[in-house]
Structures are given as structure tokens and as C-alpha cells.
Design a protein around this motif. Structure first.
Motif, PDB file in Angstrom:
ATOM      1  N   SER A   1       7.510  58.890   7.139  1.00 18.13           N
ATOM      2  CA  SER A   1       8.170  58.169   8.224  1.00 18.13           C
ATOM      3  C   SER A   1       7.759  58.631   9.612  1.00 18.13           C
ATOM      4  O   SER A   1       7.693  57.829  10.542  1.00 18.13           O
ATOM      5  CB  SER A   1       9.693  58.289   8.084  1.00 18.13           C
ATOM      6  N   THR A   2       7.459  59.922   9.774  1.00 20.35           N
ATOM      7  CA  THR A   2       7.151  60.463  11.103  1.00 20.35           C
ATOM      8  C   THR A   2       5.647  60.631  11.325  1.00 20.35           C
ATOM      9  O   THR A   2       5.082  60.054  12.260  1.00 20.35           O
ATOM     10  CB  THR A   2       7.868  61.813  11.300  1.00 20.35           C
ATOM     11  N   ASP A   3       5.003  61.407  10.464  1.00 23.10           N
ATOM     12  CA  ASP A   3       3.577  61.681  10.659  1.00 23.10           C
ATOM     13  C   ASP A   3       2.725  60.435  10.464  1.00 23.10           C
ATOM     14  O   ASP A   3       1.772  60.200  11.215  1.00 23.10           O
ATOM     15  CB  ASP A   3       3.115  62.780   9.703  1.00 23.10           C
ATOM     16  N   LEU A   4       3.065  59.658   9.440  1.00 21.30           N
ATOM     17  CA  LEU A   4       2.317  58.420   9.204  1.00 21.30           C
ATOM     18  C   LEU A   4       2.954  57.246   9.946  1.00 21.30           C
ATOM     19  O   LEU A   4       2.371  56.679  10.865  1.00 21.30           O
ATOM     20  CB  LEU A   4       2.248  58.128   7.708  1.00 21.30           C
ATOM     21  N   GLY A   5       4.166  56.868   9.543  1.00 15.91           N
ATOM     22  CA  GLY A   5       4.779  55.650  10.056  1.00 15.91           C
ATOM     23  C   GLY A   5       4.939  55.602  11.558  1.00 15.91           C
ATOM     24  O   GLY A   5       4.608  54.597  12.197  1.00 15.91           O
ATOM     25  N   SER A   6       5.438  56.690  12.142  1.00 21.00           N
ATOM     26  CA  SER A   6       5.708  56.681  13.586  1.00 21.00           C
ATOM     27  C   SER A   6       4.524  57.131  14.418  1.00 21.00           C
ATOM     28  O   SER A   6       4.573  57.032  15.646  1.00 21.00           O
ATOM     29  CB  SER A   6       6.914  57.586  13.890  1.00 21.00           C
ATOM     30  N   PHE A   7       3.494  57.633  13.793  1.00 18.38           N
ATOM     31  CA  PHE A   7       2.327  58.043  14.581  1.00 18.38           C
ATOM     32  C   PHE A   7       1.027  57.440  14.079  1.00 18.38           C
ATOM     33  O   PHE A   7       0.538  56.462  14.624  1.00 18.38           O
ATOM     34  CB  PHE A   7       2.217  59.568  14.650  1.00 18.38           C
ATOM     35  N   TYR A   8       0.459  58.002  13.033  1.00 18.72           N
ATOM     36  CA  TYR A   8      -0.899  57.613  12.662  1.00 18.72           C
ATOM     37  C   TYR A   8      -1.015  56.134  12.333  1.00 18.72           C
ATOM     38  O   TYR A   8      -1.892  55.432  12.862  1.00 18.72           O
ATOM     39  CB  TYR A   8      -1.378  58.467  11.492  1.00 18.72           C
ATOM     40  N   LEU A   9      -0.158  55.639  11.472  1.00 26.68           N
ATOM     41  CA  LEU A   9      -0.237  54.226  11.098  1.00 26.68           C
ATOM     42  C   LEU A   9       0.109  53.326  12.281  1.00 26.68           C
ATOM     43  O   LEU A   9      -0.446  52.235  12.427  1.00 26.68           O
ATOM     44  CB  LEU A   9       0.688  53.931   9.921  1.00 26.68           C
TER      45      LEU A   9
ATOM     46  N   ALA B   1      -4.702  71.425  16.469  1.00 26.03           N
ATOM     47  CA  ALA B   1      -4.118  71.940  17.707  1.00 26.03           C
ATOM     48  C   ALA B   1      -4.196  70.899  18.823  1.00 26.03           C
ATOM     49  O   ALA B   1      -3.235  70.696  19.570  1.00 26.03           O
ATOM     50  CB  ALA B   1      -4.825  73.227  18.122  1.00 26.03           C
ATOM     51  N   LYS B   2      -5.339  70.236  18.945  1.00 25.56           N
ATOM     52  CA  LYS B   2      -5.522  69.238  20.005  1.00 25.56           C
ATOM     53  C   LYS B   2      -4.537  68.084  19.848  1.00 25.56           C
ATOM     54  O   LYS B   2      -3.853  67.697  20.797  1.00 25.56           O
ATOM     55  CB  LYS B   2      -6.959  68.713  19.983  1.00 25.56           C
ATOM     56  N   TRP B   3      -4.453  67.558  18.638  1.00 25.43           N
ATOM     57  CA  TRP B   3      -3.621  66.376  18.447  1.00 25.43           C
ATOM     58  C   TRP B   3      -2.132  66.711  18.416  1.00 25.43           C
ATOM     59  O   TRP B   3      -1.280  65.837  18.640  1.00 25.43           O
ATOM     60  CB  TRP B   3      -4.066  65.610  17.210  1.00 25.43           C
ATOM     61  N   ALA B   4      -1.794  67.969  18.172  1.00 22.26           N
ATOM     62  CA  ALA B   4      -0.393  68.372  18.320  1.00 22.26           C
ATOM     63  C   ALA B   4       0.025  68.238  19.776  1.00 22.26           C
ATOM     64  O   ALA B   4       1.153  67.790  20.081  1.00 22.26           O
ATOM     65  CB  ALA B   4      -0.199  69.808  17.838  1.00 22.26           C
ATOM     66  N   GLN B   5      -0.867  68.583  20.701  1.00 15.17           N
ATOM     67  CA  GLN B   5      -0.577  68.421  22.128  1.00 15.17           C
ATOM     68  C   GLN B   5      -0.479  66.943  22.512  1.00 15.17           C
ATOM     69  O   GLN B   5       0.423  66.544  23.264  1.00 15.17           O
ATOM     70  CB  GLN B   5      -1.683  69.085  22.964  1.00 15.17           C
ATOM     71  N   ILE B   6      -1.382  66.140  21.974  1.00 14.70           N
ATOM     72  CA  ILE B   6      -1.369  64.708  22.286  1.00 14.70           C
ATOM     73  C   ILE B   6      -0.097  64.059  21.758  1.00 14.70           C
ATOM     74  O   ILE B   6       0.528  63.230  22.426  1.00 14.70           O
ATOM     75  CB  ILE B   6      -2.624  64.030  21.708  1.00 14.70           C
ATOM     76  N   ARG B   7       0.312  64.437  20.556  1.00 11.16           N
ATOM     77  CA  ARG B   7       1.530  63.863  19.975  1.00 11.16           C
ATOM     78  C   ARG B   7       2.770  64.237  20.783  1.00 11.16           C
ATOM     79  O   ARG B   7       3.715  63.446  20.909  1.00 11.16           O
ATOM     80  CB  ARG B   7       1.706  64.329  18.532  1.00 11.16           C
ATOM     81  N   ALA B   8       2.773  65.444  21.343  1.00  8.10           N
ATOM     82  CA  ALA B   8       3.910  65.857  22.165  1.00  8.10           C
ATOM     83  C   ALA B   8       4.021  64.989  23.412  1.00  8.10           C
ATOM     84  O   ALA B   8       5.128  64.563  23.792  1.00  8.10           O
ATOM     85  CB  ALA B   8       3.773  67.329  22.541  1.00  8.10           C
ATOM     86  N   VAL B   9       2.890  64.709  24.042  1.00 10.23           N
ATOM     87  CA  VAL B   9       2.894  63.835  25.216  1.00 10.23           C
ATOM     88  C   VAL B   9       3.295  62.418  24.806  1.00 10.23           C
ATOM     89  O   VAL B   9       4.065  61.741  25.496  1.00 10.23           O
ATOM     90  CB  VAL B   9       1.525  63.831  25.910  1.00 10.23           C
ATOM     91  N   ARG B  10       2.775  61.986  23.675  1.00  9.87           N
ATOM     92  CA  ARG B  10       3.104  60.640  23.195  1.00  9.87           C
ATOM     93  C   ARG B  10       4.610  60.485  22.968  1.00  9.87           C
ATOM     94  O   ARG B  10       5.182  59.418  23.239  1.00  9.87           O
ATOM     95  CB  ARG B  10       2.351  60.362  21.894  1.00  9.87           C
ATOM     96  N   ALA B  11       5.248  61.531  22.481  1.00  5.37           N
ATOM     97  CA  ALA B  11       6.699  61.469  22.276  1.00  5.37           C
ATOM     98  C   ALA B  11       7.417  61.225  23.599  1.00  5.37           C
ATOM     99  O   ALA B  11       8.386  60.452  23.666  1.00  5.37           O
ATOM    100  CB  ALA B  11       7.192  62.756  21.626  1.00  5.37           C
TER     101      ALA B  11
ATOM    102  N   VAL C   1      -7.536  67.673  27.645  1.00  2.08           N
ATOM    103  CA  VAL C   1      -7.306  67.178  26.278  1.00  2.08           C
ATOM    104  C   VAL C   1      -7.087  65.673  26.293  1.00  2.08           C
ATOM    105  O   VAL C   1      -7.695  64.918  25.517  1.00  2.08           O
ATOM    106  CB  VAL C   1      -6.101  67.898  25.643  1.00  2.08           C
ATOM    107  N   LEU C   2      -6.216  65.206  27.185  1.00  2.00           N
ATOM    108  CA  LEU C   2      -5.931  63.775  27.267  1.00  2.00           C
ATOM    109  C   LEU C   2      -7.124  62.997  27.795  1.00  2.00           C
ATOM    110  O   LEU C   2      -7.440  61.898  27.303  1.00  2.00           O
ATOM    111  CB  LEU C   2      -4.707  63.546  28.155  1.00  2.00           C
ATOM    112  N   ALA C   3      -7.825  63.567  28.768  1.00  2.00           N
ATOM    113  CA  ALA C   3      -8.972  62.881  29.373  1.00  2.00           C
ATOM    114  C   ALA C   3     -10.108  62.701  28.382  1.00  2.00           C
ATOM    115  O   ALA C   3     -10.916  61.770  28.509  1.00  2.00           O
ATOM    116  CB  ALA C   3      -9.454  63.655  30.593  1.00  2.00           C
ATOM    117  N   SER C   4     -10.166  63.572  27.374  1.00  2.00           N
ATOM    118  CA  SER C   4     -11.267  63.481  26.412  1.00  2.00           C
ATOM    119  C   SER C   4     -11.239  62.174  25.632  1.00  2.00           C
ATOM    120  O   SER C   4     -12.259  61.757  25.081  1.00  2.00           O
ATOM    121  CB  SER C   4     -11.214  64.662  25.443  1.00  2.00           C
ATOM    122  N   LEU C   5     -10.089  61.514  25.598  1.00  2.00           N
ATOM    123  CA  LEU C   5      -9.982  60.252  24.858  1.00  2.00           C
ATOM    124  C   LEU C   5     -10.449  59.051  25.680  1.00  2.00           C
ATOM    125  O   LEU C   5     -10.615  57.959  25.114  1.00  2.00           O
ATOM    126  CB  LEU C   5      -8.535  60.030  24.404  1.00  2.00           C
TER     127      LEU C   5
END
Length: 629
Positions: free
Chosen positions: A423-431, A508-518, A552-556
């Protein structure tokens, strides 16, 4: 080749009534253990059964106008049918009225008789007919009338001093041996609370155990003394040996390979039989002892133990008819069985919601891999888009955590991890992030195939991880996922995911991105609540971040908007040490009717006045190029 053998048993259930939710709980939990160990690479034996001898059975059969054997034959299908309904995949079901059980019981006790561990004497003591057990006076309780009652079923007990001679097992001689064994094998009795109870009981002294009766004849005959039959526990415990070939000349090699087994899973009310009497019997026979006995808590109904004697039982069929067997299996796995077990409408509703989330995630995964072939379409992991490589790395780390909990049989933690992942890692983020790429890029595009490769691997992993618990769902989904497979999912082992070389850095990188996304998602939800927007794609946002998060964010690049699920994201750099800030507002651009993004250029192609340039390229041109998300 299997890693080795693994054996698990349930109690050999007394057949005096149809199975209730408590017996179903024990059996489903043991089945989950067995299924996990099979998928972990072991050659598994799983032995349940029914205990069909004793005075109580004989009396009940007579009341019903039947012979004891006919009475047992009428009741046994209730157990096998219930276990079929719950998808219990046992290897051998032992009825103690079978000829093979008679051979095994007589062989075992004849050996102890020949070795001098048995003697004949008259018995006096407090006896409960319902439990068919003798109790020391110190173990008894008193009812409101001041009568001694059984500590288990609360029925009155009677003091037997008829002078009837029984055969006794010299249990008292094993006190020191048992205490030493407990010290040398600290994991033999689990949980620790149960171990402490047993150690205290044994330190208080042991009495020799009556193993035969001569006042009735419904039991296995004692071979050296006509007129005596074995006491029910002296009979039922041997079924654990019978189920893996003991006493059968044709299965002698199998027994030698499988004994000792690893796990007896029982209710805490019968731990004394399994942790005191049973190991002493095996010591006397010179046989190895089962590795672990786990005594789970009672199933409580309105604060009381569920039991036939209390008349408060719930039949598994009641839960199955209303919710389905999968919900019952998931409820079992969701409970921490080291303590007392509870069931009620609120708990069941939580389990139903948990199942719904997992099943919906599976539906999405299956739908979006249905046109994908791992042999023809897969993208090498090292070539995947960055987010997809993160997903594979995250899935591998997740699987490691799940298998640690499985290996300790902490199934409630497994369920929590599975639910969070779905529900969280897949449903609310990756998917959630993937939907744009899956639905807007070309069907055969590299970007879509990269996503599908990751989804395929995640699906293959997830189906295996849920299989020991959600056996019906896993098998149903596996047939859709692998329609050409000849085997069941239960012949599979847990998936070895491909290695992602930069896994730690990606996580580590995407943990930071997910925090900002939240934070972004919260800001969007605030706008939605205020009524200024309807969906996240109606927004444009600004993120102001200091180093190193800014980099980190700019790299995208422009693909940051896909991760945030916004039509535009402006990234600015804050001074060092400043907190990250997020702001969103409604977009003023036109909406593309295909991708739903609000972007400049919608209608710039006269032939496609409702599409954005990206969708025109994806449909009629070379298609967009994605690197990250």
C-alpha cells in the motif's frame, strides 16, 4: 536438491466434536510454517491427526447408539473437510484408530517395557473424565460450591482409589535430565513465558505417569498385559512418529531421515504433555527430541478461552462462509501467537482491509505485466531507468527483511511488512509514479519495458512471499502470471532478485526524494481540501532546497515532475542549512486530454488540437526519452 528435512506437527486433536476456530488457528499457523519451509528449500513433513481412543469417546458413542469406531468414523471427515476448506497441505494425517498407529504405539512402549522403564501398580488421585487426565491436588481449582474442579475445563474432578492396577512410566526419574535438557536447549520451549512455567513445574517434582487403563477397552491393547489399553496421551503422542514412518518396515529409511522433527505447534494448555512427558518418553527410548515446542496463547471470546466445554466455540466454517478462507488464514498470520489471541468484528474488518490492499496491488501488477515477456522484452537491470533500478534494489532489501521474520515464524510482522510494501511503497509511491509512464509512453518503448521488467520481478517475488499465508490468492495469481507453468507456486522457492550494483546509493538517494515527495503530497492535499484543485496534475509547484538535497532533486531534471505527480516543478536552491520549503498552486496551462498534464503547447499541432507535444511524439513520433522516472 533440498536443503534437508523439516518436520512440523499440530496436536493430535481429540475427536469428540467438530473442529472449532481454536483448532483451525493452530492448524493454519502450522500450515504456514510448513509452506514457508518448503519454499525455503526443505523437504517438509507436516503431520496433523485425530485422537480417537479413551473412555470419553466410548461413553459418547454408547449414548449415540454407535460403536466407538463407527462414532469416530463419523467425526473424522469434519476435520479433513475443514482442513481442505482452509487449504491445509499436510503430508500425512494420522488417525489413532489406524492399524499403523497400533503397530507404532505397541513397538514404542514394548521397547520401554523391555528396558525397565515401566512398572505395574494401583493408582489413586484426582481424575478429570473430560480431559482424561490425573491432576495433583495443588493444580486443582475450586468452584463456588467448594468442589475441586479441573484447571482446564473447570468440571468437577473425582478422586479415584478403586485399586485398579495400571502400568506406570517412571517419569519421576527424569526430573534432573529434563532440567539439564532445558538448560542445554533454551529454544526447546517457546515462548520464554511458557519455558519458565515448565521449568518451575519440573523443579517442583514429577510423579510417575499412568499409561494404561483396565476399566474400559476402547484403546490400543498393551501387548504384554491382556486387559489393559494405553492411556490416550501414551497413544496420541506416538502419532508424531507414525506420521513419518515409525513402525512401518517400508518407511524405515524415511523415518530415520526425518526424525527428529523441528516443530510441535500446540496450545499452551498442553505444553506439559509436550515439554515434560514427551521428551522424557523419548529419552527413555534413546531417541532424539524434537527441536522446539511452541505453546501459543488461548483464543479468547469475550475475555474467556474458546473451548468446547464452555460452549462458546466459533466454527471455522462460520468465518469462511462470511468472509472466505483467505481472510481466516490472514487473520491467523496477523496475530502474535506468543500471547492470547483475540477475534471480533473490528479485528476482522482490519484483516479484510489488509487483504483488499494486497489483492488490489496484485491486480495492478498482473494487469501491467500481461503483455510482457521476460524472455523477449526484459531490460537488463543495469540499463533500466533509475527509478526502476531503485525498485529492484528496494524489493531485494524488502525481501530480506520479510524472510528474517518468516524464519523466526513472526508472521504478524510479515503481514505488516507485506501490507506496508503493497500500500505504501508500491501503491502510494512506485506504482503511483509509474502510471504516467505505463499509460503514455509507447507500448514497446524502452521506458515502458524498463518499468515492466521491474514490475515482473516484483510480482514474481511478491507472489512467493504471500504464498505461505495467502495460499489461495497466490496460486490463483500465479496461474495468471505464469500461464504456461506446469507446476504450482508451491514447488517454487523464494526468488533471487538480480543484483543492483549501486543499490545502497540508490536507496539512500530515493529515500530523500520520497521524503520531499511526502511534503509535496501534503501541500497538494491541502489545496485539494480548500477546493482550488481537483487533482495533483492541476498544480504547479516550487521546491526550495539547500545542498546536498538540491543536487539530489536536480539530478532528475524535468522528470522531477513525474515523481511529484505535478504538471510543473520549479526547483530553486536555498542557502546552506536552510530548511526545505514546498509550495503549490493551480496551473494556468491547458490540459492534455491524453496524459492529463497541464503544460504549454497543448494544441500546438493542428492535427491534434487536444494533445501536448509529448503525447504527439509518443503516439506518432520517435517518443519521449526517459532516464530517471
Amino acid at each position: 536438491m533440498p536443503k534437508g528435512t523439516f518436520g512440523v506437527t499440530t496436536p493430535i486433536y481429540y475427536i469428540n466434536a467438530a473442529p472449532h476456530l481454536g483448532t483451525a488457528y493452530t492448524t493454519v499457523a502450522a500450515d504456514t510454517i510448513a509452506r514457508y519451509e518448503r519454499m525455503n528449500g526443505y523437504d517438509v513433513s507436516f503431520v496433523p491427526g485425530t485422537d480417537e481412543h479413551g473412555q470419553k469417546i466410548a461413553e459418547t458413542a454408547e449414548k449415540n447408539g454407535m460403536t466407538p469406531q463407527a462414532w469416530c468414523d463419523s467425526l473424522a471427515p469434519a476435520f479433513t473437510d475443514a482442513w481442505k476448506t482452509l487449504d491445509i497441505d499436510y503430508t500425512n494425517f494420522v488417525r489413532t484408530t489406524e492399524d499403523r498407529q497400533t503397530r507404532a504405539v505397541q513397538k514404542f512402549w514394548q521397547g520401554l517395557y523391555d528396558a525397565g522403564w515401566l512398572y505395574k501398580s494401583a493408582y489413586e488421585g484426582w481424575y478429570c473424565v473430560h480431559e482424561e487426565t490425573y491432576y495433583a491436588e495443588s493444580d486443582l481449582e475450586k468452584n463456588e460450591d467448594g468442589e475441586f474442579v479441573c484447571p482446564d475445563c473447570k468440571r468437577p474432578v473425582r478422586y479415584e482409589s478403586s485399586g485398579e492396577e495400571n502400568w506406570f512410566f517412571k517419569l519421576s526419574e527424569f526430573q534432573d535430565k529434563l532440567l539439564a535438557f532445558y538448560d542445554e536447549h533454551p529454544d526447546f520451549i517457546r515462548p520464554v513465558s511458557r519455558r519458565n512455567e515448565i521449568v518451575s513445574f519440573v523443579k517442583g517434582g514429577l510423579q510417575d505417569l499412568s499409561i494404561s487403563r483396565s476399566s474400559f477397552d476402547w484403546g490400543i491393547p498393551v501387548p504384554w498385559d491382556e486387559g489393559h489399553v494405553f492411556y490416550v496421551w501414551a497413544d496420541a503422542l506416538i502419532a508424531y512418529l507414525t506420521g513419518i514412518g515409525y513402525g512401518d518396515p517400508e518407511r524405515e529409511a524415511e523415518f530415520d531421515r526425518r526424525w527428529p522433527i523441528q516443530y510441535h505447534f500446540v496450545g499452551k494448555d498442553i505444553t506439559r504433555f509436550h515439554c515434560v512427558i514427551w521428551p522424557a518418553m523419548l529419552m527413555a527410548a534413546g531417541m532424539p527430541i524434537t527441536h522446539t515446542v511452541f505453546g501459543h496463547g488461548f483464543l479468547l471470546t469475550k475475555g474467556e478461552k474458546m473451548s468446547k466445554s464452555k460452549g462458546n466455540v466459533v466454527r471455522p466454517q462460520e468465518i469462511n462462509d462470511k468472509y472466505g478462507a483467505e481472510i481466516l488464514r490472514l487473520w491467523v498470520a496477523s496475530t502474535d501467537y506468543s500471547g492470547e489471541l483475540r477475534l471480533g468484528p473490528t479485528i476482522i474488518n482490519r484483516v479484510v482491509e489488509s487483504y483488499r490492499r494486497i489483492r488490489n496491488t496484485l491486480r495492478f501488477l498482473l494487469a501491467n505485466t500481461s503483455d510482457f515477456s521476460m524472455e523477449k522484452d526484459a531490460v537488463p537491470v543495469e540499463d533500466m531507468l533509475e527509478l526502476d533500478r531503485w525498485a529492484v534494489a528496494y524489493a531485494a532489501d524488502f525481501q530480506k527483511r520479510v524472510l528474517v521474520e518468516y524464519g523466526s515464524y513472526r508472521f504478524h510482522n510479515v503481514v505488516t511488512l507485506l501490507q506496508t510494501f503493497a500500500s505504501t511503497d508500491l501503491g502510494s509511491f512506485y506504482l503511483d509514479v509509474l502510471k504516467d509512464r505505463l499509460y503514455t509512453t509507447g507500448a514497446q518503448s524502452f521506458a515502458r519495458r524498463s518499468a515492466q521488467t521491474a514490475l515482473y520481478l516484483i510480482t514474481a517475488m511478491l507472489l512467493r512471499l504471500i504464498a505461505p499465508i495467502l495460499s489461495f490468492t497466490a496460486e490463483e495469481a500465479f496461474k495468471l502470471f505464469s500461464p504456461n507453468a506446469d507446476e504450482t507456486i508451491f514447488t517454487e522457492t523464494f526468488l533471487k532478485l538480480p543484483e543492483v550494483k549501486d543499490a545502497d546509493a540508490l536507496l539512500a538517494k530515493w529515500a530523500q526524494i520520497r521524503a520531499v515527495r511526502a511534503d509535496v503530497q501534503k501541500a497538494i492535499e491541502d489545496e485539494r481540501t480548500s477546493g482550488t484543485i481537483g487533482s495533483s496534475l492541476q498544480t504547479t509547484g516550487e521546491i526550495c532546497a539547500a545542498s546536498p538535497l538540491y543536487e539530489v532533486l536536480a539530478s532528475l531534471g524535468d522528470e522531477l515532475r513525474f515523481v511529484m505527480i505535478m504538471s510543473e516543478v520549479k526547483l530553486t536552491k536555498a542557502v546552506d542549512g536552510a530548511e526545505t520549503t514546498v509550495s503549490v498552486k493551480p496551473s494556468t496551462e491547458k490540459k492534455c486530454e491524453r496524459c492529463w498534464h497541464y503544460v504549454p503547447g497543448v494544441g500546438s499541432n493542428a492535427e491534434h488540437p487536444t494533445l501536448c507535444p509529448r503525447c504527439v511524439s509518443n503516439l506518432f513520433g520517435a517518443g519521449e526519452k526517459r532516464l530517471f522516472a
